[in-house]
Design an enzyme around this catalytic site. Sequence first.
Site, PDB file in Angstrom:
ATOM      1  CB  SER A 159      -0.796  -0.077   1.069  1.00 50.10           C
ATOM      2  OG  SER A 159      -1.532   1.292   1.657  1.00 50.10           O
ATOM      3  CE1 TYR A 172      -3.861  -2.109   5.507  1.00 52.56           C
ATOM      4  CE2 TYR A 172      -3.291   0.227   4.965  1.00 52.56           C
ATOM      5  CZ  TYR A 172      -3.794  -1.126   4.547  1.00 52.56           C
ATOM      6  OH  TYR A 172      -3.928  -1.334   3.398  1.00 52.56           O
TER       7      TYR A 172
HETATM    8  N1  LIG Z   1      -8.790  -0.446  -1.196  1.00 52.12           N
HETATM    9  C1  LIG Z   1      -7.630   0.327  -1.239  1.00 52.12           C
HETATM   10  O1  LIG Z   1      -7.930   1.671  -0.878  1.00 52.12           O
HETATM   11  C2  LIG Z   1      -6.303  -0.132  -0.762  1.00 52.12           C
HETATM   12  C3  LIG Z   1      -5.220   0.489  -0.594  1.00 52.12           C
HETATM   13  C4  LIG Z   1      -3.953   0.188  -0.437  1.00 52.12           C
HETATM   14  C5  LIG Z   1      -3.867  -1.385  -0.425  1.00 52.12           C
HETATM   15  N2  LIG Z   1      -4.849  -2.204  -0.401  1.00 52.12           N
HETATM   16  C6  LIG Z   1      -4.627  -3.617  -0.324  1.00 52.12           C
HETATM   17  O2  LIG Z   1      -5.200  -4.365  -1.377  1.00 52.12           O
HETATM   18  C7  LIG Z   1      -5.557  -5.523  -0.857  1.00 52.12           C
HETATM   19  C8  LIG Z   1      -7.054  -6.048  -1.349  1.00 52.12           C
HETATM   20  O3  LIG Z   1      -7.901  -5.145  -0.384  1.00 52.12           O
HETATM   21  P1  LIG Z   1      -9.317  -4.808  -1.282  1.00 52.12           P
HETATM   22  O4  LIG Z   1      -9.099  -3.146  -1.170  1.00 52.12           O
HETATM   23  O5  LIG Z   1      -9.462  -5.235  -2.506  1.00 52.12           O
HETATM   24  O6  LIG Z   1     -10.269  -5.012   0.074  1.00 52.12           O
HETATM   25  P2  LIG Z   1     -11.502  -5.882  -0.012  1.00 52.12           P
HETATM   26  O7  LIG Z   1     -12.477  -5.881  -0.878  1.00 52.12           O
HETATM   27  O8  LIG Z   1     -11.853  -5.746   1.507  1.00 52.12           O
HETATM   28  O9  LIG Z   1     -10.700  -7.372  -0.261  1.00 52.12           O
HETATM   29  C9  LIG Z   1      -9.988  -7.899   0.834  1.00 52.12           C
HETATM   30  C10 LIG Z   1     -10.029  -9.673   0.729  1.00 52.12           C
HETATM   31  O10 LIG Z   1      -9.204 -10.279   1.375  1.00 52.12           O
HETATM   32  C11 LIG Z   1     -10.092 -11.424   1.901  1.00 52.12           C
HETATM   33  N3  LIG Z   1      -9.637 -11.848   3.081  1.00 52.12           N
HETATM   34  C12 LIG Z   1     -10.020 -11.190   4.391  1.00 52.12           C
HETATM   35  N4  LIG Z   1      -9.483 -11.944   5.465  1.00 52.12           N
HETATM   36  C13 LIG Z   1      -9.158 -13.068   4.774  1.00 52.12           C
HETATM   37  C14 LIG Z   1      -8.519 -14.068   5.361  1.00 52.12           C
HETATM   38  N5  LIG Z   1      -8.281 -14.723   6.896  1.00 52.12           N
HETATM   39  N6  LIG Z   1      -8.122 -15.500   4.480  1.00 52.12           N
HETATM   40  C15 LIG Z   1      -8.498 -15.164   3.073  1.00 52.12           C
HETATM   41  N7  LIG Z   1      -8.844 -14.020   2.632  1.00 52.12           N
HETATM   42  C16 LIG Z   1      -9.238 -13.211   3.558  1.00 52.12           C
HETATM   43  C17 LIG Z   1     -11.619 -11.013   1.823  1.00 52.12           C
HETATM   44  O11 LIG Z   1     -12.205 -12.217   1.462  1.00 52.12           O
HETATM   45  P3  LIG Z   1     -13.274 -12.992   2.498  1.00 52.12           P
HETATM   46  O12 LIG Z   1     -13.538 -11.904   3.377  1.00 52.12           O
HETATM   47  O13 LIG Z   1     -13.982 -13.661   1.675  1.00 52.12           O
HETATM   48  O14 LIG Z   1     -12.129 -14.056   3.139  1.00 52.12           O
HETATM   49  C18 LIG Z   1     -11.525 -10.211   0.402  1.00 52.12           C
HETATM   50  O15 LIG Z   1     -11.360 -10.929  -0.829  1.00 52.12           O
HETATM   51  C19 LIG Z   1      -5.522  -5.437   0.804  1.00 52.12           C
HETATM   52  O16 LIG Z   1      -4.220  -6.381   0.998  1.00 52.12           O
HETATM   53  C20 LIG Z   1      -5.344  -4.143   1.069  1.00 52.12           C
HETATM   54  O17 LIG Z   1      -4.533  -3.908   2.238  1.00 52.12           O
HETATM   55  C21 LIG Z   1      -6.170  -1.548  -0.541  1.00 52.12           C
END
Ligand SMILES: NC(=O)c1ccc[n+]([C@@H]2O[C@H](COP(=O)([O-])OP(=O)(O)OC[C@H]3O[C@@H](n4cnc5c(N)ncnc54)[C@H](OP(=O)(O)O)[C@@H]3O)[C@@H](O)[C@H]2O)c1
Length: 264
Positions: A159, A172
């Site tokens: 991130s 975080y």
């Molecule tokens: N959105 C942003 O602004 C942003 C910015 C920078 C970085 N990121 C990073 O991008 C990545 C994806 O996030 P996103 O933004 O796409 O959010 P999201 O839609 O909440 O996706 C998170 C994913 O992680 C899975 N997950 C959560 N707990 C888990 C577990 N214990 N085992 C396996 N899977 C698990 C969730 O699926 P289930 O709940 O079905 O398990 C979901 O598919 C993360 O690492 C986040 O830190 C996001």
Amino acid sequence: MADAEHLEDLLEHSLEETVALVTGASSGIGEATAIALAEQGATVSIAARRKDRLDSLAQRISSIGGRAHVIEADVTDEAQARSMVEQTVRELGRLDTLVNNAGVMLLGPIVDAPTEEWRRMVHLNLLGLLYCTHAALPHLLEAAERGPRNVADIVNVSSVAGRVARLGSGVYNATKWGVVAFSESLRQEVTARHVRVTIVEPGAVMTELATHLRPEILEEQARNFEGTELMRSEDIARTVVFAVTQPRHVAINELLVRPTEQVR
Ligand SMILES: NC(=O)c1ccc[n+]([C@@H]2O[C@H](COP(=O)([O-])OP(=O)(O)OC[C@H]3O[C@@H](n4cnc5c(N)ncnc54)[C@H](OP(=O)(O)O)[C@@H]3O)[C@@H](O)[C@H]2O)c1
């Protein structure tokens, strides 16, 4: 470059005949990345805890002519992370690309923080990523040695928070900083064996990530990004595809991708 040579170059770098495993594929960036990799010809193993969401994604991928294998797994459990990788290799025959995307962002001040939130972030963002990587490495090294492309890829989703510390984001920040440090050390260990390690560092993307925040923190977060046009998951999926479709001699080590209007 002559046209025929150019075409050959493109074909060489497509993901046909390769297998990619995407964690956190049930929503957001993981879901979009699984689709984007399938569009490039990869067979995708899609993992997360919400099986219903993975089943719908698998259907969507097969409706565009791709192939997906659903794995219900909680990657904070080392045995489940290992079995997810083994199941992928058993069912799909190999593993060329691992996208460590699953993550959770529980922001808030350090003073009086519910430390359960810290544990959730460390267990998923750091330990989960380490377990998946450890389990996948022997297969990725094998793919790099004997696979169709003679190269394999690990993409770790960190991130902007892995690069810029912010008030209210301490733990975080610590987990994503850890992902960056681990990825660079791993890169130095395996790059000469043609396993490329890419760190992707998104800024704000419109996903379900913020829905896990406490209401007062969510409000503050919304204020911080008021008026900013956020990125979409597909924007990050495109950067993952960019990294893993490079020619064998090119490794994209790090991609910091912000919405144009995001200042910090
Ligand atoms: N959105 C942003 O602004 C942003 C910015 C920078 C970085 N990121 C990073 O991008 C990545 C994806 O996030 P996103 O933004 O796409 O959010 P999201 O839609 O909440 O996706 C998170 C994913 O992680 C899975 N997950 C959560 N707990 C888990 C577990 N214990 N085992 C396996 N899977 C698990 C969730 O699926 P289930 O709940 O079905 O398990 C979901 O598919 C993360 O690492 C986040 O830190 C996001």
